[in-house]
Scaffold this active site. Sequence first.
Site, PDB file in Angstrom:
ATOM      1  N   ARG A  32      14.722  29.417  18.303  1.00  0.00           N
ATOM      2  CA  ARG A  32      15.640  30.550  18.572  1.00  0.00           C
ATOM      3  C   ARG A  32      17.089  30.172  18.238  1.00  0.00           C
ATOM      4  O   ARG A  32      17.929  31.031  17.987  1.00  0.00           O
ATOM      5  CB  ARG A  32      15.552  30.932  20.051  1.00  0.00           C
ATOM      6  CG  ARG A  32      14.191  31.419  20.495  1.00  0.00           C
ATOM      7  CD  ARG A  32      14.108  31.487  22.005  1.00  0.00           C
ATOM      8  NE  ARG A  32      14.271  30.141  22.574  1.00  0.00           N
ATOM      9  CZ  ARG A  32      14.465  29.920  23.883  1.00  0.00           C
ATOM     10  NH1 ARG A  32      14.524  30.924  24.749  1.00  0.00           N
ATOM     11  NH2 ARG A  32      14.607  28.675  24.336  1.00  0.00           N
ATOM     12  N   HIS A  63      51.919  20.569  24.162  1.00  0.00           N
ATOM     13  CA  HIS A  63      52.355  21.151  25.428  1.00  0.00           C
ATOM     14  C   HIS A  63      51.867  20.358  26.635  1.00  0.00           C
ATOM     15  O   HIS A  63      50.814  19.727  26.593  1.00  0.00           O
ATOM     16  CB  HIS A  63      51.818  22.580  25.554  1.00  0.00           C
ATOM     17  CG  HIS A  63      52.278  23.475  24.446  1.00  0.00           C
ATOM     18  ND1 HIS A  63      51.601  24.620  24.089  1.00  0.00           N
ATOM     19  CD2 HIS A  63      53.342  23.408  23.595  1.00  0.00           C
ATOM     20  CE1 HIS A  63      52.214  25.210  23.077  1.00  0.00           C
ATOM     21  NE2 HIS A  63      53.293  24.491  22.754  1.00  0.00           N
ATOM     22  N   LYS A  78      42.563  19.094  31.096  1.00  0.00           N
ATOM     23  CA  LYS A  78      41.931  20.133  30.265  1.00  0.00           C
ATOM     24  C   LYS A  78      40.637  19.592  29.673  1.00  0.00           C
ATOM     25  O   LYS A  78      40.597  18.471  29.171  1.00  0.00           O
ATOM     26  CB  LYS A  78      42.877  20.535  29.128  1.00  0.00           C
ATOM     27  CG  LYS A  78      44.164  21.168  29.619  1.00  0.00           C
ATOM     28  CD  LYS A  78      45.203  21.256  28.528  1.00  0.00           C
ATOM     29  CE  LYS A  78      46.542  21.700  29.109  1.00  0.00           C
ATOM     30  NZ  LYS A  78      47.648  21.512  28.168  1.00  0.00           N
ATOM     31  N   ARG A  98      49.144  24.534  17.519  1.00  0.00           N
ATOM     32  CA  ARG A  98      49.599  24.914  18.864  1.00  0.00           C
ATOM     33  C   ARG A  98      49.881  23.623  19.632  1.00  0.00           C
ATOM     34  O   ARG A  98      49.034  22.756  19.735  1.00  0.00           O
ATOM     35  CB  ARG A  98      48.521  25.725  19.603  1.00  0.00           C
ATOM     36  CG  ARG A  98      48.279  27.109  19.008  1.00  0.00           C
ATOM     37  CD  ARG A  98      47.206  27.839  19.765  1.00  0.00           C
ATOM     38  NE  ARG A  98      46.873  29.124  19.163  1.00  0.00           N
ATOM     39  CZ  ARG A  98      47.247  30.299  19.679  1.00  0.00           C
ATOM     40  NH1 ARG A  98      47.970  30.333  20.806  1.00  0.00           N
ATOM     41  NH2 ARG A  98      46.914  31.435  19.100  1.00  0.00           N
ATOM     42  N   ASP A 150      40.177  29.204  33.049  1.00  0.00           N
ATOM     43  CA  ASP A 150      39.598  29.062  31.707  1.00  0.00           C
ATOM     44  C   ASP A 150      40.505  29.799  30.732  1.00  0.00           C
ATOM     45  O   ASP A 150      40.967  30.907  31.017  1.00  0.00           O
ATOM     46  CB  ASP A 150      38.196  29.682  31.642  1.00  0.00           C
ATOM     47  CG  ASP A 150      37.131  28.800  32.305  1.00  0.00           C
ATOM     48  OD1 ASP A 150      35.958  29.217  32.333  1.00  0.00           O
ATOM     49  OD2 ASP A 150      37.488  27.708  32.789  1.00  0.00           O
ATOM     50  N   ASN A 151      40.740  29.189  29.571  1.00  0.00           N
ATOM     51  CA  ASN A 151      41.579  29.812  28.541  1.00  0.00           C
ATOM     52  C   ASN A 151      40.809  29.940  27.238  1.00  0.00           C
ATOM     53  O   ASN A 151      39.886  29.170  26.963  1.00  0.00           O
ATOM     54  CB  ASN A 151      42.832  28.950  28.294  1.00  0.00           C
ATOM     55  CG  ASN A 151      43.751  28.899  29.497  1.00  0.00           C
ATOM     56  OD1 ASN A 151      43.712  29.782  30.352  1.00  0.00           O
ATOM     57  ND2 ASN A 151      44.561  27.853  29.579  1.00  0.00           N
ATOM     58  N   GLU A 190      24.582  22.807  28.293  1.00  0.00           N
ATOM     59  CA  GLU A 190      25.475  23.007  29.428  1.00  0.00           C
ATOM     60  C   GLU A 190      26.871  22.551  29.003  1.00  0.00           C
ATOM     61  O   GLU A 190      27.068  21.365  28.701  1.00  0.00           O
ATOM     62  CB  GLU A 190      25.011  22.176  30.635  1.00  0.00           C
ATOM     63  CG  GLU A 190      23.704  22.645  31.251  1.00  0.00           C
ATOM     64  CD  GLU A 190      23.311  21.813  32.470  1.00  0.00           C
ATOM     65  OE1 GLU A 190      23.967  20.787  32.754  1.00  0.00           O
ATOM     66  OE2 GLU A 190      22.317  22.194  33.124  1.00  0.00           O
TER      67      GLU A 190
HETATM   68  C1  T46 Z   1      48.987  28.651  28.243  1.00  0.00           C
HETATM   69  C2  T46 Z   1      49.099  30.047  28.803  1.00  0.00           C
HETATM   70  C3  T46 Z   1      49.828  31.031  28.175  1.00  0.00           C
HETATM   71  N1  T46 Z   1      49.898  32.287  28.711  1.00  0.00           N
HETATM   72  C4  T46 Z   1      50.667  33.307  27.996  1.00  0.00           C
HETATM   73  C5  T46 Z   1      52.114  32.933  27.693  1.00  0.00           C
HETATM   74  C6  T46 Z   1      52.386  33.596  26.365  1.00  0.00           C
HETATM   75  O1  T46 Z   1      52.847  34.925  26.591  1.00  0.00           O
HETATM   76  C7  T46 Z   1      51.026  33.664  25.686  1.00  0.00           C
HETATM   77  C8  T46 Z   1      50.845  32.620  24.616  1.00  0.00           C
HETATM   78  O2  T46 Z   1      51.173  31.378  25.198  1.00  0.00           O
HETATM   79  P1  T46 Z   1      51.433  30.123  24.288  1.00  0.00           P
HETATM   80  O3  T46 Z   1      52.151  30.520  23.039  1.00  0.00           O
HETATM   81  O4  T46 Z   1      52.074  29.063  25.172  1.00  0.00           O
HETATM   82  O5  T46 Z   1      49.941  29.677  23.898  1.00  0.00           O
HETATM   83  P2  T46 Z   1      49.541  28.274  23.258  1.00  0.00           P
HETATM   84  O6  T46 Z   1      50.558  27.856  22.236  1.00  0.00           O
HETATM   85  O7  T46 Z   1      48.130  28.393  22.861  1.00  0.00           O
HETATM   86  O8  T46 Z   1      49.660  27.284  24.487  1.00  0.00           O
HETATM   87  C9  T46 Z   1      48.666  26.327  24.769  1.00  0.00           C
HETATM   88  O9  T46 Z   1      48.769  25.370  23.754  1.00  0.00           O
HETATM   89  C10 T46 Z   1      48.241  24.096  23.974  1.00  0.00           C
HETATM   90  C11 T46 Z   1      47.104  23.868  23.014  1.00  0.00           C
HETATM   91  C12 T46 Z   1      47.856  23.737  25.336  1.00  0.00           C
HETATM   92  O10 T46 Z   1      47.224  22.708  25.563  1.00  0.00           O
HETATM   93  C13 T46 Z   1      48.235  24.583  26.461  1.00  0.00           C
HETATM   94  O11 T46 Z   1      47.072  24.931  27.188  1.00  0.00           O
HETATM   95  C14 T46 Z   1      48.961  25.811  26.148  1.00  0.00           C
HETATM   96  O12 T46 Z   1      50.347  25.505  26.238  1.00  0.00           O
HETATM   97  O13 T46 Z   1      50.055  33.455  26.720  1.00  0.00           O
HETATM   98  C15 T46 Z   1      49.266  32.626  29.883  1.00  0.00           C
HETATM   99  O14 T46 Z   1      49.349  33.784  30.363  1.00  0.00           O
HETATM  100  N2  T46 Z   1      48.541  31.647  30.534  1.00  0.00           N
HETATM  101  C16 T46 Z   1      48.425  30.373  30.044  1.00  0.00           C
HETATM  102  O15 T46 Z   1      47.736  29.527  30.666  1.00  0.00           O
END
Ligand code: T46
Length: 186
Positions: free
Chosen positions: A23, A61, A71, A58, A47-48, A28
């Site tokens: 399939r 951070h 993470k 990206r 969870d993101n 997990e």
């Molecule tokens: C991280 C985060 C962001 N946001 C909002 C804030 C901004 O309006 C929008 C995009 O955020 P950002 O541009 O900071 O997203 P990334 O550049 O993917 O940020 C991540 O990038 C690297 C890979 C990381 O390890 C972090 O988890 C995180 O900083 O989502 C949220 O509402 N919650 C969250 O936990």
Amino acid sequence: MDIIKTKIPDLLIIKPKVFEDERGYFFESYNERVFHEKGIDLEFVQDNESKSGYGVIRGLHYQLAPYSQTKLVRVIEGKVFDVAVDLRQDSPTYGQWSGIELSAENKIQFLVPKGFAHGFSVLSKSATFIYKCDNLYNQEAERGIAYNDPSLNIDWRIQPGKEIISPKDRVLPNFREAEKNFKYSK
Ligand SMILES: Cc1cn([C@H]2C[C@H](O)[C@@H](COP(=O)(O)OP(=O)(O)O[C@H]3O[C@H](C)C(=O)[C@H](O)[C@H]3O)O2)c(=O)[nH]c1=O
């Protein structure tokens, strides 16, 4: 589930046991008891998911203590080069980084502990990146380090000129300028 150590203490590569049949496959992606049996006790609270096109970088951070996050990251579509930088000033590998290719195909996960800056570059046409965090997002506590900091000299494996960086990430400080922020809760 196999856990593979990296040159950086506590930064771990996790290879899940994948069950394949006619399939498709099952595995997990997280099991609290299995992690506990391997000596890893975490309480994930968020969870993101993000999706990005080729060349997007990206990061790097991190969140200031007491909002620093562990993470558990993985890719469910495409391929990325994932990087973690050790910001723990008491660590023997302080200032060092380690990177790994994560993809929907290899199903590998990277466990990035508190005290690390994290980022990734998208190597495929697009990539969907998902991850579990053991501390909630706190915008005021967000900090970063320039992806192209010459002192880190990270090769993001993106064709020169094709990098796509957010305005926020374009103005992040270099490691040495950011150093005063590096306090993390164990
Ligand atoms: C991280 C985060 C962001 N946001 C909002 C804030 C901004 O309006 C929008 C995009 O955020 P950002 O541009 O900071 O997203 P990334 O550049 O993917 O940020 C991540 O990038 C690297 C890979 C990381 O390890 C972090 O988890 C995180 O900083 O989502 C949220 O509402 N919650 C969250 O936990």
